[in-house]
Scaffold this active site. Sequence first.
Site, PDB file in Angstrom:
ATOM      1  N   ASP A  94      -5.444  -1.553 -16.434  1.00  0.00           N
ATOM      2  CA  ASP A  94      -4.597  -2.000 -15.328  1.00  0.00           C
ATOM      3  C   ASP A  94      -4.816  -3.473 -14.981  1.00  0.00           C
ATOM      4  OD1 ASP A  94      -3.361   0.436 -14.919  1.00  0.00           O
ATOM      5  OD2 ASP A  94      -4.821   1.107 -13.431  1.00  0.00           O
ATOM      6  N   LYS A 147      -1.930  -1.570  -6.287  1.00  0.00           N
ATOM      7  CA  LYS A 147      -0.588  -1.284  -6.842  1.00  0.00           C
ATOM      8  C   LYS A 147      -0.273   0.190  -6.669  1.00  0.00           C
ATOM      9  CE  LYS A 147      -2.025   1.150 -10.658  1.00  0.00           C
ATOM     10  NZ  LYS A 147      -1.907   2.594 -10.768  1.00  0.00           N
TER      11      LYS A 147
END
Length: 309
Positions: free
Chosen positions: A137, A10
Amino acid sequence: MTFSARSPAKVNLTLEVGAPRDDGFHPLRSVFLRIGLSDRLTVREWDGERDRLTVSGPVACPVEGNLVLRAASLLRQRAGLPLPPLEWELEKHIPLGGGLAGGSADAATALALAATCWGVGLSAELRLELAAAVGSDVPFFTSGAPAALVEGRGEQVRPLPAPAGRPGILLITPPFEVSTAAAFARLDTLAGERDRPDPTDELAAGLEAGLDPDDLVGWAERLRDANDLWPAAALLEPALGDVRGALESGSGRAWLMSGSGSSLFSFYPSPDEAAEAGRRLAADLSGALARARLYATDLAGPDPIWRQP
Ligand code: C5P
């Protein structure tokens, strides 16, 4: 039986960080975007005494403390069953210490693969609980969303659509790492309130309404300074400011930092244009940057359309 899946990295398009909570973590508001650079994880049951992980691929990565093993071990504990040892193979492509959350992406994939391999059910609640226990995350990746507004410590994930079309991203990971824990700690030592509006909500609304590649390119100037960890990362690693300066003057574009760095990225109308810009930049890189990793990707992946080395 052998099971295999890809784990995409990401980037953060915004990263608003609040004052530390009692547990030491910081409340976040961030737009996460999945990108086309991913690791590959494979698993099978084996007759060894304990779980085993081997790592291959262009990026070196320690086995000790790897989040793949941690995720599997948490699931085994939580299932409360005598589940057999697993043999994992990780083909590592996502750089470490680059703010791309590769380890967290692998952990999310490991949870899903271990559950499949063992044949244990994994409800959405349990998946989120385990994901948050492995790392801040990880819930974004277990959500499976292409983009999301991420809040809390990282466990509140509101899925967003990816931009429409096929925007390109040129990503560069300098040959030095920034520790996430160190960046948050350094930020706490910096005085001062943020004195500008945060674009997180407006960007999330824009993605919901539908952004195309040109819109994304148009957002870059505003997003450039929307990462609250930038000052801390640039103090911890002074070369980062020089790298960004060189990239911006070489490309004529705004470059954003992902997470706590060290990766920087820029948007292009297409992956081909990102790759072309990457080739031009690569020809001019010197000093420490000559050892940087460069990737031109789309958002779907699984692999970049161009990379160096
Ligand atoms: O959750 P994770 O282990 O990935 O976080 C790494 C470090 O980053 C934490 O130990 C903490 O220092 C910092 N962090 C934070 N606030 C968050 C997420 C991470 O302070 N929301």
